[in-house]
Write a protein that holds these residues in place. Structure first.
Motif, PDB file in Angstrom:
ATOM      1  N   THR A  46       0.845  -1.189   0.000  1.00 57.19           N
ATOM      2  CA  THR A  46       0.000   0.000   0.000  1.00 57.19           C
ATOM      3  C   THR A  46       0.882   1.240   0.000  1.00 57.19           C
ATOM      4  O   THR A  46       2.042   1.202   0.425  1.00 57.19           O
ATOM      5  N   GLU A 106      -9.879  -1.702  -4.149  1.00 58.07           N
ATOM      6  CA  GLU A 106     -10.627  -2.308  -3.048  1.00 58.07           C
ATOM      7  C   GLU A 106     -10.146  -1.810  -1.681  1.00 58.07           C
ATOM      8  O   GLU A 106      -9.880  -2.605  -0.769  1.00 58.07           O
ATOM      9  N   ASP A 107     -10.006  -0.476  -1.573  1.00 58.29           N
ATOM     10  CA  ASP A 107      -9.638   0.158  -0.313  1.00 58.29           C
ATOM     11  C   ASP A 107      -8.320  -0.397   0.227  1.00 58.29           C
ATOM     12  O   ASP A 107      -8.162  -0.622   1.427  1.00 58.29           O
TER      13      ASP A 107
END
Length: 482
Positions: A46, A106-107
């Motif tokens: 991320t 998707e977050d």
């Protein structure tokens, strides 16, 4: 200090030290969990995580080394003799693996990317120039045509057609042509009538700089065990090349990253698009790579075992009649039908009949075993090794600092006990001296007569009643009467 008070003191100090030890062990557990949780949080695919940028553009160098087998008795082989092979190589290329079109979705649970690979030749790490060195080998396109020409009449027609173009079942090509492609006259002829056929053939044709299929990965945000795990490849969560759901499953990572906090007793799965299947690896031994402790994982024999030896591999049989023995995998279903068989080098872990079918192969574990050393998963450079060593040192010191407190508390407890027993022994020696000291004096004079029948008299009331040592009676000289 009375014996009871000393015992109570000892118990109190012991409880205090045990409390210190207990607190230290608790802190050790808490600190280790904090470190592990921080590692888990930072090792996610991320934005802003510690590893995301290096995952997109891996800094450690990756080297691909290619070896070829040269047929040294080509004329005899064409006459039906057993091939005598000589290994040629390595031809070493620096491989660059930057991710392309990286998109988090998707977050933060998934991330998609293409994985193009670029290869740059390194002459100093190679035995020769791939543009100059030639190799006598099989003609894979010609074998593909003959393999598809089933039956006597089709095979005969194909053979006549190939001879008419001057194409044989063996060819002599440079290493560069075999790797990156060459124009084959037979394929050029077929391409005029079949648009799906390309006129160029090479083992690595269109793999230098091409995007390939898109990967979608789990980021590990929800569960660190999913870090880097492949979700889909080329839009598929399940392959279609093989004959069972298990064989078509996409399991594990792409081999470039694995979840943190690996353990020796787990099985690692790797999906490789070159083989169009997933394989697994198991722990073999502890190793050290540039001063970094690592676990060595290797694929066991069961990965490429025959269906008789490992029934789970039956799904990789192209047809029941084309089910090969142990140590090899027919990858023609994902190579457009080309007769390509994959194996470990020199048919290591394979059925002996394959290595014995030619002269010049000698499978040796130390030379031909496939393995992954984690951490790291690639050949690590010195700068990356130093950064990783510093990180491991910090983790070791911080996580073990509470244990130092525990050790210090234990040492203090032992020292206190020794001092306490030494003090008790000194007190006993003092009491012994008090009991044996002369506490009276006697004077006998022949000229004296006592007023009292007894020659003893108390020295004083304090000495008469000693609450610690009992009642003492001292002898003192009596006053004589003249």
């Amino acid at each position: 200090m009375t014996r009871r008070s000393c015992a109570l003191c000892l118990v109190g100090i012991a409880c205090a030290n045990m409390l210190v030890i207990g607190i230290g062990l608790t802190l050790s557990h808490v600190f280790r969990n904090i470190i592990h949780n921080r590692l888990k949080g930072e090792i996610t695919l991320t934005e802003g995580s510690r590893v995301f940028e290096s995952w997109k553009s891996p800094p450690p160098p990756v080297y691909m080394q290619y070896f070829f087998f040269n047929i040294t008795n080509l004329a005899e082989v064409e006459g039906g003799a057993m091939a005598v092979l000589s290994q040629v190589g390595p031809y070493t290329y620096r491989e660059y693996r930057p991710k392309a079109n990286v998109t988090v979705a998707e977050d933060g649970m998934k991330v998609s990317a293409y994985c193009p690979k670029t290869f740059v030749f390194l002459r100093e790490k190679s035995v020769g120039d791939p543009a100059d060195d030639v190799v006598n080998t099989i003609n894979i396109p010609a074998w593909a045509v003959m393999n598809k020409a089933k039956g006597f009449f089709k095979a005969s027609a194909a053979s006549i057609w190939l001879r008419g173009m001057g194409v044989g079942l063996y060819t002599t090509r440079t290493v560069a042509e075999l790797l990156w492609g060459y124009e084959d006259p037979m394929l050029v002829s077929l391409a005029t009538t079949n648009p799906e056929v390309e006129g160029v053939f090479g083992l690595m044709y269109k793999k230098n700089g091409s995007l390939g299929g898109e990967f979608v990965y789990h980021t590990g945000k929800q569960n660190f065990m999913d870090y880097g795990r492949v979700h889909t490849w080329s839009g598929q969560s399940q392959l279609t090349f093989w004959n069972s759901n298990q064989s078509n499953s996409i399991n594990g990572t792409d081999g470039s990253a694995f979840h943190p906090l690996l353990s020796r007793d787990e099985r690692l799965y790797v999906f490789t698009s070159d083989l169009c299947r997933s394989i697994f690896m198991e722990f073999e031994k502890d190793v050290t790579v540039k001063g970094i402790p690592a676990y060595r994982f290797t694929p066991p024999r069961a990965v490429l075992a025959s269906k008789e030896e490992n029934p789970a591999n039956e799904g990789f049989c192209v047809t029941p009649k084309e089910c090969l023995g142990s140590g090899v995998l027919n990858v023609s279903p994902c190579r457009k039908g080309a007769p390509v068989v994959a194996s470990f080098p020199h048919f290591y872990l394979g059925d002996p009949k394959y290595a014995n079918g030619v002269t010049g192969l000698n499978p040796v574990k130390e030379l031909h075993q496939t393995f992954l050393d984690l951490n790291p998963t690639v050949e690590i450079d010195d700068a990356s090794a130093e950064r990783l060593k510093r990180l491991l040192l910090i983790e070791t010191v911080v996580s073990n600092f509470p244990l130092l407190i525990v050790g210090l508390g234990a040492i203090l407890l032992v020292v206190f006990i020794i001092l306490l027993f030494r003090s008790r022994r000194q007190q006993k020696e003092v009491k012994k001296i008090a009991f044996t000291k002369p506490l009276y004096a006697a004077s006998f004079s022949p000229q004296s007569t006592a007023k009292d029948d007894s020659p003893y008299t108390a020295v004083g009331q304090k000495e008469k009643e000693d609450p610690q040592n009992g009642t003492d009676m001292n002898l003192s000289p009596l006053t004589s009467e003249q």
